[in-house]
Design a protein around this motif. Sequence first.
Motif, PDB file in Angstrom:
ATOM      1  N   VAL A 146       0.978  -1.162  -0.080  1.00 41.51           N
ATOM      2  CA  VAL A 146       0.170   0.137   0.026  1.00 41.51           C
ATOM      3  C   VAL A 146       0.765   1.402   0.066  1.00 41.51           C
ATOM      4  N   TYR A 147       2.246   1.057   0.503  1.00 45.04           N
ATOM      5  CA  TYR A 147       3.080   2.290   0.542  1.00 45.04           C
ATOM      6  C   TYR A 147       3.439   2.646  -0.942  1.00 45.04           C
ATOM      7  N   ASN A 148       3.423   1.798  -1.872  1.00 46.46           N
ATOM      8  CA  ASN A 148       4.133   2.063  -3.316  1.00 46.46           C
ATOM      9  C   ASN A 148       2.722   2.249  -4.170  1.00 46.46           C
ATOM     10  N   MET A 149       1.649   2.293  -3.658  1.00 43.10           N
ATOM     11  CA  MET A 149       0.572   2.370  -4.760  1.00 43.10           C
ATOM     12  C   MET A 149       0.078   3.833  -5.214  1.00 43.10           C
ATOM     13  N   SER A 150      -0.198   4.005  -6.291  1.00 41.86           N
ATOM     14  CA  SER A 150      -0.738   5.313  -6.357  1.00 41.86           C
ATOM     15  C   SER A 150      -2.166   5.356  -5.819  1.00 41.86           C
ATOM     16  N   GLU A 173      -4.852   3.013  -7.585  1.00 36.76           N
ATOM     17  CA  GLU A 173      -4.508   1.638  -6.979  1.00 36.76           C
ATOM     18  C   GLU A 173      -5.026   1.439  -5.777  1.00 36.76           C
ATOM     19  N   TYR A 174      -4.598   2.243  -4.901  1.00 36.61           N
ATOM     20  CA  TYR A 174      -5.066   1.910  -3.228  1.00 36.61           C
ATOM     21  C   TYR A 174      -6.379   2.126  -3.392  1.00 36.61           C
ATOM     22  N   LEU A 175      -6.974   2.880  -3.884  1.00 32.11           N
ATOM     23  CA  LEU A 175      -8.589   3.082  -3.605  1.00 32.11           C
ATOM     24  C   LEU A 175      -9.268   1.638  -4.117  1.00 32.11           C
ATOM     25  N   TRP A 218      -7.702  -1.129  -4.463  1.00 40.03           N
ATOM     26  CA  TRP A 218      -7.309  -2.101  -3.460  1.00 40.03           C
ATOM     27  C   TRP A 218      -7.909  -2.408  -2.243  1.00 40.03           C
ATOM     28  N   GLN A 219      -8.459  -0.882  -1.703  1.00 36.66           N
ATOM     29  CA  GLN A 219      -9.310  -0.910  -0.432  1.00 36.66           C
ATOM     30  C   GLN A 219     -10.565  -1.292  -0.843  1.00 36.66           C
ATOM     31  N   GLU A 220     -11.027  -1.110  -2.030  1.00 29.69           N
ATOM     32  CA  GLU A 220     -12.491  -1.540  -2.252  1.00 29.69           C
ATOM     33  C   GLU A 220     -12.566  -2.940  -2.562  1.00 29.69           C
ATOM     34  N   GLU A 221     -11.700  -3.713  -2.803  1.00 31.60           N
ATOM     35  CA  GLU A 221     -11.516  -5.194  -2.886  1.00 31.60           C
ATOM     36  C   GLU A 221     -11.532  -5.703  -1.317  1.00 31.60           C
ATOM     37  N   CYS A 222     -10.698  -5.057  -0.746  1.00 27.30           N
ATOM     38  CA  CYS A 222     -10.736  -5.305   0.908  1.00 27.30           C
ATOM     39  C   CYS A 222     -11.937  -5.417   1.417  1.00 27.30           C
ATOM     40  N   PHE A 223     -12.979  -4.571   1.137  1.00 26.37           N
ATOM     41  CA  PHE A 223     -14.071  -4.472   1.883  1.00 26.37           C
ATOM     42  C   PHE A 223     -15.288  -5.072   1.216  1.00 26.37           C
ATOM     43  N   GLN A 224     -14.997  -6.044   0.382  1.00 26.34           N
ATOM     44  CA  GLN A 224     -16.056  -6.833  -0.340  1.00 26.34           C
ATOM     45  C   GLN A 224     -16.686  -7.538   0.987  1.00 26.34           C
ATOM     46  N   ASP A 225     -18.200  -7.712   0.891  1.00 28.84           N
ATOM     47  CA  ASP A 225     -19.000  -7.982   1.888  1.00 28.84           C
ATOM     48  C   ASP A 225     -18.604  -9.474   2.498  1.00 28.84           C
ATOM     49  N   ASP A 226     -18.363 -10.478   1.168  1.00 27.80           N
ATOM     50  CA  ASP A 226     -18.128 -11.743   1.536  1.00 27.80           C
ATOM     51  C   ASP A 226     -16.828 -12.066   2.517  1.00 27.80           C
ATOM     52  N   ILE A 227     -16.032 -10.963   2.576  1.00 25.97           N
ATOM     53  CA  ILE A 227     -14.663 -11.401   3.339  1.00 25.97           C
ATOM     54  C   ILE A 227     -14.865 -11.450   4.757  1.00 25.97           C
ATOM     55  N   ALA A 228     -15.920 -10.797   5.110  1.00 26.12           N
ATOM     56  CA  ALA A 228     -16.297 -10.876   6.708  1.00 26.12           C
ATOM     57  C   ALA A 228     -17.708 -11.545   6.923  1.00 26.12           C
ATOM     58  N   ASN A 229     -17.899 -12.273   5.879  1.00 24.58           N
ATOM     59  CA  ASN A 229     -19.255 -13.134   6.351  1.00 24.58           C
ATOM     60  C   ASN A 229     -19.143 -13.998   7.316  1.00 24.58           C
ATOM     61  N   GLY A 230     -19.915 -14.267   8.377  1.00 23.59           N
ATOM     62  CA  GLY A 230     -19.833 -15.328   9.730  1.00 23.59           C
ATOM     63  C   GLY A 230     -19.360 -14.616  10.882  1.00 23.59           C
ATOM     64  N   LEU A 231     -19.160 -13.044  10.668  1.00 23.55           N
ATOM     65  CA  LEU A 231     -18.454 -12.503  12.015  1.00 23.55           C
ATOM     66  C   LEU A 231     -19.397 -11.693  12.610  1.00 23.55           C
ATOM     67  N   LEU A 232     -19.804 -11.724  13.551  1.00 22.59           N
ATOM     68  CA  LEU A 232     -20.593 -11.225  14.746  1.00 22.59           C
ATOM     69  C   LEU A 232     -19.788 -10.246  15.390  1.00 22.59           C
ATOM     70  N   ASP A 234      -9.440  -5.661  10.933  1.00 21.93           N
ATOM     71  CA  ASP A 234      -8.730  -4.332  11.134  1.00 21.93           C
ATOM     72  C   ASP A 234      -8.342  -3.999   9.622  1.00 21.93           C
ATOM     73  N   ARG A 235      -9.279  -3.978   8.767  1.00 24.69           N
ATOM     74  CA  ARG A 235      -9.211  -3.639   7.480  1.00 24.69           C
ATOM     75  C   ARG A 235      -9.293  -2.168   7.061  1.00 24.69           C
ATOM     76  N   CYS A 236      -9.794  -1.280   8.316  1.00 26.45           N
ATOM     77  CA  CYS A 236      -9.726   0.061   8.110  1.00 26.45           C
ATOM     78  C   CYS A 236      -8.187   0.543   8.066  1.00 26.45           C
ATOM     79  N   ASN A 237      -7.376  -0.083   8.718  1.00 30.54           N
ATOM     80  CA  ASN A 237      -5.832   0.314   8.860  1.00 30.54           C
ATOM     81  C   ASN A 237      -5.204  -0.542   7.833  1.00 30.54           C
ATOM     82  N   ASP A 238      -5.639  -1.050   6.742  1.00 30.81           N
ATOM     83  CA  ASP A 238      -4.951  -1.870   5.891  1.00 30.81           C
ATOM     84  C   ASP A 238      -4.220  -3.039   6.326  1.00 30.81           C
TER      85      ASP A 238
END
Length: 208
Positions: free
Chosen positions: A118-122, A125-127, A129-143, A170-174
Motif C-alpha cells: 500500500v505504501y507504493n501504490m498510486s 490503485e490504493y482506492l 485495493w481498499q474497495e476489494e478489501c471491503f467486499q462483503d463476503d470477506i467478513a461473512n460469519g463475523l458477529l 482491522d481492514r480500516c487500517n489496511d
Amino acid sequence: MSIHQDTLERINAKIAQLKALDTAQNLFGAESHNYEIQAPLSDTTISQFEKSHQITLPPAYRVFLQQIGNGGTGPYYGLESLEDGVFASLDYKEAKYGLQNLSQPFPHTDEWNLPGDVYNMSEEEYLAWQEECFQDDIANGLLRIANFGCGISINLVVNGDAYGEIWVDDRCNDNGIYPDFYFGNESRLDFLAWYELWLDISIKEMEN
C-alpha cells in the motif's frame, strides 16, 4: 447445570471486583460502558435471532447472553448487544452502512490480507485495493462484539471453520483480518476465555 457454570460464577465475581477497583473509571473504555451490563436475554429471544440469521451461536457466548447480560461491561468500549453485532460498522450503526451476513460461513482460518504494497501504490490503485478489501463476503460469519476504536472491531465467528473463535477486523487500517491475540494469549480463545482474560488483565492493571 451448564458446563460453563463455574466460569460464569468467576466472571460475575471478577466484574464486581473490577468495578470496585476502578471507581474513577480509569480503565480504557470504562467511561463508555460505566461498568453496567444490560439485562440477559431469554432463550426465546436468542433462538429468534439464530433463526432469523440461520446460525447457532457458540455456546460460550450464548450462555453469557442468558446468564450475565446482553452487552455493556467489557473490553475496549464495552460489549455490543447481540442485535448491534450485525452492523458492518460499529461506528455507524445503521443498516444503510451495511450489515453482516451471518448465514454464510466466515471464509478464513488463518490471518488474511489482500496482497499488495500500500505504501507504493498510486491513489487510484490504493482506492481499488481498499474497495476489494471491503467486499462483503470477506467478513461473512463475523458477529461484531466490541469496538476497539480506529475502525477496528473485535468479532466472534458464528459460522465457518473458525466457529467460536475471536477475530479482529482491522481492514480500516489496511491490516486485514486475523485471530485475536491482543491479550497475550498464544492460542485462539472462545468468548468466555477471552472475556475472563480481559478481566484478569484489567484487575491486575487496576491493582498496580
